[in-house]
Design an enzyme around this catalytic site. Structure first.
Site, PDB file in Angstrom:
ATOM      1  N   LYS A  10       0.834  -1.212   0.000  1.00 15.40           N
ATOM      2  CA  LYS A  10       0.000   0.000   0.000  1.00 15.40           C
ATOM      3  C   LYS A  10       0.864   1.255   0.000  1.00 15.40           C
ATOM      4  O   LYS A  10       0.362   2.363  -0.119  1.00 15.40           O
ATOM      5  CB  LYS A  10      -0.919  -0.003   1.217  1.00 15.40           C
ATOM      6  CG  LYS A  10      -1.944  -1.132   1.154  1.00 15.40           C
ATOM      7  CD  LYS A  10      -3.045  -0.957   2.140  1.00 15.40           C
ATOM      8  CE  LYS A  10      -3.794  -2.250   2.381  1.00 15.40           C
ATOM      9  NZ  LYS A  10      -4.802  -2.528   1.366  1.00 15.40           N
ATOM     10  N   CYS A  42     -13.768  -4.993   3.117  1.00 12.36           N
ATOM     11  CA  CYS A  42     -13.327  -5.763   4.299  1.00 12.36           C
ATOM     12  C   CYS A  42     -13.674  -5.036   5.594  1.00 12.36           C
ATOM     13  O   CYS A  42     -12.924  -5.124   6.589  1.00 12.36           O
ATOM     14  CB  CYS A  42     -11.830  -6.076   4.253  1.00 12.36           C
ATOM     15  SG  CYS A  42     -11.400  -7.178   2.930  1.00 12.36           S
TER      16      CYS A  42
HETATM   17  N1  PMP Z   1      -6.010  -2.584   7.692  1.00 15.30           N
HETATM   18  C1  PMP Z   1      -6.442  -1.656   6.832  1.00 15.30           C
HETATM   19  C2  PMP Z   1      -6.934  -0.335   7.359  1.00 15.30           C
HETATM   20  C3  PMP Z   1      -6.425  -1.933   5.458  1.00 15.30           C
HETATM   21  O1  PMP Z   1      -6.863  -1.007   4.610  1.00 15.30           O
HETATM   22  C4  PMP Z   1      -5.958  -3.178   5.013  1.00 15.30           C
HETATM   23  C5  PMP Z   1      -5.951  -3.528   3.535  1.00 15.30           C
HETATM   24  N2  PMP Z   1      -7.103  -3.186   2.850  1.00 15.30           N
HETATM   25  C6  PMP Z   1      -5.508  -4.098   5.949  1.00 15.30           C
HETATM   26  C7  PMP Z   1      -5.542  -3.759   7.278  1.00 15.30           C
HETATM   27  C8  PMP Z   1      -4.985  -5.442   5.544  1.00 15.30           C
HETATM   28  O2  PMP Z   1      -3.813  -5.275   4.819  1.00 15.30           O
HETATM   29  P1  PMP Z   1      -3.145  -6.525   4.050  1.00 15.30           P
HETATM   30  O3  PMP Z   1      -4.238  -7.123   3.237  1.00 15.30           O
HETATM   31  O4  PMP Z   1      -2.081  -5.883   3.228  1.00 15.30           O
HETATM   32  O5  PMP Z   1      -2.627  -7.448   5.079  1.00 15.30           O
END
Ligand code: PMP
Length: 411
Positions: free
Chosen positions: A231, A369
């Site tokens: 990210k 999510c």
């Molecule tokens: N926390 C937040 C606020 C997120 O936006 C995300 C990814 N959308 C995650 C956790 C999880 O990140 P990852 O899928 O890279 O482990």
């Protein structure tokens, strides 16, 4: 470390992201799905290729030249990250697979090391599933209780409710820095200070913070901080867990295996020093190196320039989007960054997203999510436009033109 180009030279920056130069469905790509994953500058792609072309080798175990080069590059990245977060020691920087992996590591380790039946963990109502489910699983396992700080209609946490929730059974507060579905930036210093006044540690989910803002873990005084490389303009499959040394020393390891040990017999194993105690097995060497290059790239642009540019973009986008009849923002926090979520009358977000795609505009639609956030705002899904420093006002105009097409089609 702000060596900002002022003002941010977006035209030059865009040439450094090869993927942005393409057309989608015959239209110039407008990439507004940065909260899901960001694009990678050519220097990051080159660094990963260089590793495989020139010095691919396992770290820490070899005396030969290639292994030394790989080990040096891997450990130099740890120092880049220490500086990036302003951590006080290299022992506080642990490589993970990403934010989700970092939170699972902590949930498993804290669960095993310090949670008894009746203990409580506090999260907020705006958490990503990755900061809900690992705690839920751990609480179920240990007979502990998960408590949730409610949020108001603007998508901000209710501070008084939080204050009332903290008690002698609270073992951890785990809270998102910047919400991926609402764009809210939480008042972390206040949240952390209050928890610390009762000796409760705080974990910060920084996945949506590091692409937009300078994070100083000592200034924040958080006990743990997690983020994902992908990210913040780095490769997928790697991330970071920062933890204060005194906590990491106390906590038991998460996974067992190579590298995390000093001495093994069939009767007993002596664990390695920090940070290796938490890094079992061969790590994702190439992508760790890529992450280091990505963070250096971001620091070269400078967070002052990035924040200024992105705040301008977000204000412009909010202003323009309001022109559209039937526009409802989901999340109106005073402090916000990164993402704008909305619903458009009764048009389903998946239809909005599909039509935008035909116009070359990439946004994300769904629950992001964060299903409890959708439940809180009584929507099945939202459309989310999320920004990075390489986006422009012209791209927001293209988003607007595409949204007008959606409205025409559903009129
Ligand atoms: N926390 C937040 C606020 C997120 O936006 C995300 C990814 N959308 C995650 C956790 C999880 O990140 P990852 O899928 O890279 O482990």
């Amino acid at each position: 470390m702000n060596t900002a180009l002022h003002p941010l030279d977006v035209e030059k920056i865009r040439t450094e992201f090869p993927i942005l130069q393409q057309e989608v469905h015959g239209k110039p790509l407008v990439y507004l799905d940065n909260a899901a994953t960001s694009q990678k500058p050519i220097v990051v792609i080159d660094a990963i290729q260089d590793y495989y072309l020139k010095y691919n080798s396992n770290v820490h175990r070899g005396v030969h030249r290639l292994s030394q080069l790989a080990s040096d590059a891997y450990e130099e990245t740890r120092e880049t990250i220490r500086q990036f977060l302003n951590a006080s020691s290299l022992q506080e920087i642990i490589f993970t697979k990403g934010t989700t992996d970092g939170i699972n590591l902590l949930a498993a380790s804290i669960g095993r090391g310090m949670i008894k039946p009746g203990d409580e963990i506090i999260i907020s109502a705006m958490e990503h599933h990755s900061n809900i489910v690992p705690w839920q699983m751990m609480c179920e396992d240990r007979g502990a209780k998960l408590r949730v700080i409610p949020i108001n209609d603007d998508g901000e946490i209710l501070f008084e409710a939080y204050e009332e929730m903290l008690n002698e059974r609270t073992k951890l507060v785990s809270i998102v820095h910047t919400s991926n579905s609402l764009g809210t930036v939480n008042p972390l210093r206040e949240i952390i200070d209050l928890a610390h006044s009762k000796n409760i540690p705080v974990l910060v989910d920084g996945a949506q913070a590091v692409p937009h803002t300078k994070v100083d873990v000592q200034a924040l005084d958080c006990d743990f901080f997690v983020f994902s490389s992908h990210k913040v303009f780095g490769p997928t499959g790697v991330g970071v867990l920062y933890g204060k040394k005194e906590w990491l020393k106390k906590l038991p390891p998460y996974q067992g295996g190579g590298d995390m040990i000093l001495h093994v017999t069939f009767e007993k194993t002596k664990f390695n020093e920090l940070p290796y105690k938490f890094e079992a097995g061969t790590p994702n060497i190439a992508d760790v190196i890529g992450l280091g290059v990505a963070l250096q790239y971001v620091q070269k642009i400078g967070y002052d320039a990035i924040s200024e540019w992105e705040n301008d973009l977000i204000q412009y986008a909010l202003h323009r989007l309001q022109e559209i009849e039937g526009m409802r923002f989901v999340g109106n926090a005073k402090h916000r960054a990164g993402a704008i979520s909305f619903v458009l009358g009764d048009i389903h977000p998946h239809d909005v997203g599909t039509i935008l795609d035909r116009e070359g505009v990439a946004v994300r639609t769904g629950h992001h999510c964060t299903q409890p956030v959708m439940q809180r705002f009584k929507v099945p899904a939202t459309t989310r436009a999320s920004f990075a420093f390489y986006n422009t006002k012209e791209e927001i105009d293209q988003l607007m033109n595409a949204l007008h097409k959606v409205i025409e089609m559903f009129a």
